[in-house]
Design an enzyme around this catalytic site. Sequence first.
Site, PDB file in Angstrom:
ATOM      1  N   CYS A  41       0.836  -1.207   0.000  1.00 18.55           N
ATOM      2  CA  CYS A  41       0.000   0.000   0.000  1.00 18.55           C
ATOM      3  C   CYS A  41       0.870   1.256   0.000  1.00 18.55           C
ATOM      4  O   CYS A  41       1.449   1.592  -1.025  1.00 18.55           O
ATOM      5  CB  CYS A  41      -0.982  -0.053   1.161  1.00 18.55           C
TER       6      CYS A  41
ATOM      7  N   HIS B 134      -3.596  -5.054   0.480  1.00 19.01           N
ATOM      8  CA  HIS B 134      -2.976  -5.578   1.711  1.00 19.01           C
ATOM      9  C   HIS B 134      -2.999  -7.108   1.699  1.00 19.01           C
ATOM     10  O   HIS B 134      -3.964  -7.715   2.186  1.00 19.01           O
ATOM     11  CB  HIS B 134      -3.732  -5.063   2.935  1.00 19.01           C
TER      12      HIS B 134
ATOM     13  N   GLU C 138      -1.510  -9.081   3.529  1.00 20.88           N
ATOM     14  CA  GLU C 138      -1.391  -9.656   4.883  1.00 20.88           C
ATOM     15  C   GLU C 138      -2.739 -10.077   5.468  1.00 20.88           C
ATOM     16  O   GLU C 138      -2.775 -10.892   6.396  1.00 20.88           O
ATOM     17  CB  GLU C 138      -0.685  -8.667   5.822  1.00 20.88           C
TER      18      GLU C 138
HETATM   19  N1  GLN Z   1      -1.915   6.726   2.783  1.00 21.92           N
HETATM   20  C1  GLN Z   1      -2.043   5.937   1.608  1.00 21.92           C
HETATM   21  C2  GLN Z   1      -3.418   6.067   0.967  1.00 21.92           C
HETATM   22  O1  GLN Z   1      -4.354   6.505   1.583  1.00 21.92           O
HETATM   23  C3  GLN Z   1      -1.740   4.491   1.884  1.00 21.92           C
HETATM   24  C4  GLN Z   1      -2.743   3.814   2.767  1.00 21.92           C
HETATM   25  C5  GLN Z   1      -2.273   2.513   3.340  1.00 21.92           C
HETATM   26  O2  GLN Z   1      -1.074   2.215   3.333  1.00 21.92           O
HETATM   27  N2  GLN Z   1      -3.169   1.740   3.888  1.00 21.92           N
HETATM   28  O3  GLN Z   1      -3.595   5.708  -0.171  1.00 21.92           O
END
Ligand code: GLN
Length: 534
Positions: free
Chosen positions: A382, A508, A510
């Site tokens: 992310c 994600h 994970e």
């Molecule tokens: N801050 C980034 C976004 O909003 C990444 C978010 C995250 O890593 N969950 O896209």
Amino acid sequence: MTKYIFITGGVVSSLGKGIIGASLGKLLRARGYSVAIQKFDPYINVDPGTMSPFQHGEVFVTDDGAETDLDLGHYERFIDTNFSQISNVTSGSVYQTVIQKERKGDYLGATVQVIPHITNEIKSRIIKAQKHFKPDFQIIEIGGTIGDIESLPFIESIRQFKTEIGIGNAINIHCTLLPYLPTSGELKTKPSQHSVQVLRSYGLQPEILVCRTSKPIPKTEKDKLALFCSVSKDAVIECRDMKSIYEVPLALEDQKFAEVVLKLLYSEQREANLDAWKNLVEKINHPQKTIKIAIAGKYTKLSDAYISVVESIKHAGYEYDAKTEIKWINSEDCVDDAQCKELLKDVQGVVVPGGFGIRGIEGKLNVIKYVREHNIPFLGICLGMQCAVIEYARHVAGLKGANSTEFDENCVYPVIDLMAEQKNIKGYGGSMRLGAYDCHIKKGTKAYDVYGATKISERHRHRYEVNTDYIEQLKRAGLVFSGMSPDGMLSEIVELPELDWFVACQFHPEFKSRPERPHPLFKGLIQAAVNSCV
Ligand code: GLN
């Protein structure tokens, strides 16, 4: 007919009720029963999505896009079932529903009160989950410690529910701590007795006690607990500290935990098939090698903030008979090149996980530059992927000053930008791109190698994305876009084919790794890290 198991906690918080509940779920599943879970959190936030990871640890995201308590992650990993929006209930969400109904006039002039309106709403959430999952057993864990003011409506709802549903259909497992006094060499039962007294003062009698302890509980103390707390002797279960959380189900099985539960719930005793789980624990306890993986992030002082990432790394390690040591690196310490090199010199792999806000970003970019230039296996998640794209844009694609508009709204090259659908959204609660979305994987890439499929589905939690205006330029500079959303508009996975393992994803991974089924992207990372040692 569904049977209900309520789990409360006493004496102290952080007892690991989630692991105990998840372990019971595993033991019931191993007997061929279906299991659903719910976590009741007494705080006023509607969900934990708006809370700092320092306050609450990780926010776990379900397929259907709920931002939930991290215990749901344990439940999904142990029970190997995907849960949902209705699996996490907070006081905030209960009050929100009741107040909305009151504003609509649904209560027809009644005075709206904790009993019966809040308690009815809580009970209706139990029933809603039952109707959705239709499980044989529904495990409901109440967050916090008995005696907390804010959990009272939940405890009162359990009391009513248990009475209404009748004996043999619902039980309460109370988890406590037996502190060890080194001076007298004793485990003390008094705090547990007191916490059961508090529970009883609310009209709830536990049927089972699960006692967390650092030492074996002598029979005399177990008998004492049974006598003073009015539970049968076989219903005092010891839950000792274990090297790995995945050993807990087996330790509880040895004490016939599930058998006692089934007996109290008038349910059929069945043989448990725990062979695969036993093999897993065997592998965990006998690793052939050790590798060190760095997690470079912002919330490194609280490992719970990245708990699913840590578990996913471990799962992939089990697959390759490797013990994985985590090296926590505060990305803010990596701004200086020499210090960054020093911190990374003894690791075989690096994960840059998700996150929000500008703090620590320049350090993350430095970490990524270092692993890219030194071919250290890397997985970006992310925000970690967004940083990988910024780093590549700045140092390889010639876009000096490239950035995300999350950190610099007026940057020259906004290679990461707010998603179009996010531009008019006001307010932070539950408003990100959340939950499972499909992704198409390009054949002939590292992503395809590990997934072995062209269509996958993964969970998301973000507002920003790779700016499509820069994709061609980044591609020309050598960055491979190996995963895209089905409409081809959203970059989901990027990679560098010439390196051993440099893969980053917008989703994600994970949240979908299981101890017996590690996630492909973590497997790719760990395999490359293991190979780098030989
Ligand atoms: N801050 C980034 C976004 O909003 C990444 C978010 C995250 O890593 N969950 O896209």
